[in-house]
Design a protein around this motif. Structure first.
Motif, PDB file in Angstrom:
ATOM      1  N   VAL A 123       0.851  -1.180   0.000  1.00 50.52           N
ATOM      2  CA  VAL A 123       0.000   0.000   0.000  1.00 50.52           C
ATOM      3  C   VAL A 123       0.891   1.237   0.000  1.00 50.52           C
ATOM      4  O   VAL A 123       1.696   1.416   0.905  1.00 50.52           O
ATOM      5  CB  VAL A 123      -0.939   0.041   1.219  1.00 50.52           C
ATOM      6  N   TRP A 124       0.754   2.062  -1.046  1.00 44.47           N
ATOM      7  CA  TRP A 124       1.457   3.346  -1.097  1.00 44.47           C
ATOM      8  C   TRP A 124       0.512   4.425  -0.577  1.00 44.47           C
ATOM      9  O   TRP A 124      -0.594   4.609  -1.096  1.00 44.47           O
ATOM     10  CB  TRP A 124       1.850   3.693  -2.527  1.00 44.47           C
ATOM     11  N   PHE A 125       0.933   5.168   0.446  1.00 42.20           N
ATOM     12  CA  PHE A 125       0.169   6.297   0.965  1.00 42.20           C
ATOM     13  C   PHE A 125       0.753   7.591   0.419  1.00 42.20           C
ATOM     14  O   PHE A 125       1.967   7.814   0.526  1.00 42.20           O
ATOM     15  CB  PHE A 125       0.224   6.343   2.497  1.00 42.20           C
ATOM     16  N   ASN A 126      -0.083   8.436  -0.142  1.00 39.80           N
ATOM     17  CA  ASN A 126       0.367   9.740  -0.607  1.00 39.80           C
ATOM     18  C   ASN A 126       0.271  10.723   0.555  1.00 39.80           C
ATOM     19  O   ASN A 126      -0.810  11.199   0.904  1.00 39.80           O
ATOM     20  CB  ASN A 126      -0.479  10.224  -1.787  1.00 39.80           C
ATOM     21  N   ASN A 127       1.415  11.038   1.150  1.00 42.08           N
ATOM     22  CA  ASN A 127       1.468  11.997   2.246  1.00 42.08           C
ATOM     23  C   ASN A 127       1.819  13.400   1.762  1.00 42.08           C
ATOM     24  O   ASN A 127       2.108  14.275   2.577  1.00 42.08           O
ATOM     25  CB  ASN A 127       2.505  11.540   3.285  1.00 42.08           C
ATOM     26  N   GLY A 128       1.832  13.618   0.448  1.00 37.83           N
ATOM     27  CA  GLY A 128       2.204  14.905  -0.107  1.00 37.83           C
ATOM     28  C   GLY A 128       0.998  15.784  -0.397  1.00 37.83           C
ATOM     29  O   GLY A 128      -0.152  15.348  -0.372  1.00 37.83           O
ATOM     30  N   ILE A 129       1.291  17.039  -0.710  1.00 36.70           N
ATOM     31  CA  ILE A 129       0.241  17.978  -1.090  1.00 36.70           C
ATOM     32  C   ILE A 129      -0.240  17.685  -2.503  1.00 36.70           C
ATOM     33  O   ILE A 129      -1.429  17.737  -2.809  1.00 36.70           O
ATOM     34  CB  ILE A 129       0.764  19.425  -1.005  1.00 36.70           C
ATOM     35  N   GLY A 130       0.719  17.386  -3.400  1.00 32.74           N
ATOM     36  CA  GLY A 130       0.385  17.176  -4.803  1.00 32.74           C
ATOM     37  C   GLY A 130      -0.026  15.749  -5.120  1.00 32.74           C
ATOM     38  O   GLY A 130       0.081  14.842  -4.292  1.00 32.74           O
ATOM     39  N   ASP A 131      -0.512  15.558  -6.360  1.00 32.27           N
ATOM     40  CA  ASP A 131      -0.868  14.234  -6.852  1.00 32.27           C
ATOM     41  C   ASP A 131       0.389  13.500  -7.305  1.00 32.27           C
ATOM     42  O   ASP A 131       1.344  14.117  -7.789  1.00 32.27           O
ATOM     43  CB  ASP A 131      -1.837  14.345  -8.027  1.00 32.27           C
ATOM     44  N   HIS A 132       0.382  12.170  -7.164  1.00 27.99           N
ATOM     45  CA  HIS A 132       1.533  11.359  -7.555  1.00 27.99           C
ATOM     46  C   HIS A 132       1.045  10.068  -8.195  1.00 27.99           C
ATOM     47  O   HIS A 132      -0.155   9.767  -8.185  1.00 27.99           O
ATOM     48  CB  HIS A 132       2.434  11.063  -6.343  1.00 27.99           C
ATOM     49  N   THR A 133       1.972   9.292  -8.736  1.00 30.70           N
ATOM     50  CA  THR A 133       1.640   7.989  -9.308  1.00 30.70           C
ATOM     51  C   THR A 133       2.687   6.961  -8.898  1.00 30.70           C
ATOM     52  O   THR A 133       3.789   7.304  -8.464  1.00 30.70           O
ATOM     53  CB  THR A 133       1.576   8.018 -10.852  1.00 30.70           C
ATOM     54  N   VAL A 134       2.328   5.703  -9.050  1.00 29.17           N
ATOM     55  CA  VAL A 134       3.265   4.578  -8.971  1.00 29.17           C
ATOM     56  C   VAL A 134       3.204   3.899 -10.327  1.00 29.17           C
ATOM     57  O   VAL A 134       2.177   3.310 -10.691  1.00 29.17           O
ATOM     58  CB  VAL A 134       2.890   3.597  -7.843  1.00 29.17           C
ATOM     59  N   THR A 135       4.300   3.998 -11.093  1.00 24.71           N
ATOM     60  CA  THR A 135       4.307   3.529 -12.475  1.00 24.71           C
ATOM     61  C   THR A 135       5.594   2.766 -12.754  1.00 24.71           C
ATOM     62  O   THR A 135       6.690   3.309 -12.572  1.00 24.71           O
ATOM     63  CB  THR A 135       4.215   4.721 -13.461  1.00 24.71           C
ATOM     64  N   THR A 136       5.476   1.513 -13.162  1.00 29.83           N
ATOM     65  CA  THR A 136       6.671   0.726 -13.457  1.00 29.83           C
ATOM     66  C   THR A 136       7.385   1.270 -14.687  1.00 29.83           C
ATOM     67  O   THR A 136       6.768   1.781 -15.621  1.00 29.83           O
ATOM     68  CB  THR A 136       6.321  -0.757 -13.681  1.00 29.83           C
ATOM     69  N   THR A 189       8.537   4.486 -10.797  1.00 25.05           N
ATOM     70  CA  THR A 189       8.749   5.912 -10.634  1.00 25.05           C
ATOM     71  C   THR A 189       7.416   6.598 -10.403  1.00 25.05           C
ATOM     72  O   THR A 189       6.351   5.960 -10.427  1.00 25.05           O
ATOM     73  CB  THR A 189       9.442   6.507 -11.884  1.00 25.05           C
ATOM     74  N   ASP A 190       7.460   7.891 -10.178  1.00 24.04           N
ATOM     75  CA  ASP A 190       6.285   8.754 -10.185  1.00 24.04           C
ATOM     76  C   ASP A 190       6.270   9.424 -11.550  1.00 24.04           C
ATOM     77  O   ASP A 190       7.155  10.223 -11.868  1.00 24.04           O
ATOM     78  CB  ASP A 190       6.395   9.787  -9.061  1.00 24.04           C
ATOM     79  N   SER A 191       5.299   9.094 -12.381  1.00 25.50           N
ATOM     80  CA  SER A 191       5.297   9.600 -13.752  1.00 25.50           C
ATOM     81  C   SER A 191       5.209  11.122 -13.811  1.00 25.50           C
ATOM     82  O   SER A 191       5.590  11.729 -14.814  1.00 25.50           O
ATOM     83  CB  SER A 191       4.147   8.973 -14.550  1.00 25.50           C
TER      84      SER A 191
END
Length: 323
Positions: A91-104, A153-155
């Motif tokens: 489980v990846w939790f986004n603790n940031g203000i902005g949007d992010h991704t998990v992308t192979t 990475t985060d795309s």
């Protein structure tokens, strides 16, 4: 420490999510179905949720948490490397203000065992997050069933890098099996800052079990009679997932005379509501696997559904260094 801070944050997140359950984007109904590890390939936990998932859909799943942070204008995954056994849900939790991704990642020289693309994992700035006072980001869930190395990475911020190594090695004992995370994690290399997740599964317990088990774990070595640390862990799903994190010998005394000296432990990754037990990976960090010589992990079943077992139920596993 970022890890300990993340643990405190996750505990508060879970409690808040339970209170806001009617507003949650609920996981697919298939996430509530309990399957064996072999069956998970056709029915994995997967998807992006907001707020982060509450405890119950993960209560019988081996699970591991990675946090997404924004530090000095950069996106980072914490931890940025994980070595896990097959069948584990991350489980990846986004603790940031902005949007992010998990992308192979993929190129002409490398392709992952399977492609993973989370899509947008909402940040705390999102309109949905505003319903909760801007306190929560979203999360992404994926169950890893195919062994191999996953570079991702985060795309949106391609400088952010992470890697998940999924292994399927098993060391068999009399009462338990030890599933070892990572690719070629054992024998370990004492020259590196090692980390790997090991899973202990009772032989007489169905998977996933419908019972809570408490374990004592002792780590000794390189002299088998030299106890480095001894800890007790209770887990809702009856299967103990334990991440062993080696501290560099230059920072800690690997021959500490007092058991537990130089060791810290935290977890599990999820804390349940009142009356509901804990689940997820436990973590232990200390001066181990950083010297040549064998290390020994002894696991003892202390109780099963709060009842002491009949007779001694224990096994000792050996962690060998590279030649």
């Amino acid at each position: 420490m970022a890890t300990e801070k993340a643990f405190d944050r996750r505990s508060s997140l879970i409690a808040a999510c339970a209170a806001a359950i009617l507003l949650v984007a609920v996981l697919p109904s298939s996430a509530l179905v309990r399957t064996s590890y072999a069956q998970q390939a056709t029915n994995p936990l997967a998807g992006t949720t907001f707020p982060p998932p509450i405890i119950r859909p993960l209560s019988a799943e081996p699970s591991y948490v990675i946090n997404i942070y924004e530090e000095n204008g950069k996106t980072v995954f914490v931890p940025d490397k994980a070595s896990i056994p097959a069948g584990m849900t991350v489980v990846w939790f986004n603790n940031g203000i902005g949007d992010h991704t998990v992308t192979t990642l993929k190129n002409k020289n490398y392709s992952p065992p399977e492609d993973i693309g989370s899509g947008v994992i909402l940040g705390r700035h999102s309109p949905v997050g505003d319903q909760f006072g801007g306190r929560f980001g979203g999360s992404f869930i994926h169950t890893f069933t195919k062994p191999g190395i996953y570079n991702y990475t985060d795309s949106r911020f391609p400088l952010a890098k992470g890697v998940i190594e999924v292994g399927n090695a098993v060391e068999k004992g009399n009462h338990f099996d030890m599933h070892v995370g990572g690719i070629n994690s054992l024998p370990f290399d004492p020259k590196m800052n090692n980390s790997l997740v090991v899973r202990f599964t009772p032989k007489d317990t169905p998977i996933p079990p419908a019972t809570s088990i408490t374990y004592n774990v002792t780590i000794a070595g390189p002299d088998k009679n030299h106890v480095l640390t001894r800890q007790q862990y209770s887990d809702r799903d009856g299967i103990l997932d334990l991440e062993l994190i080696s501290s560099p010998s230059s920072q800690m005394n690997a021959t500490a005379s007092n058991a537990g000296e130089g060791f810290t432990t935290w977890g599990p990754d999820f804390t349940g509501q009142t009356g509901y037990a804990n689940t997820g990976t436990f973590h232990i960090k200390g001066p181990m696997m950083n010297q040549n010589g064998q290390y020994f992990v002894t696991i003892i079943m202390v109780s099963k559904d709060n009842q002491a077992p009949k007779g001694s139920i224990s096994d000792t596993f050996t962690l060998m260094p590279k030649p």
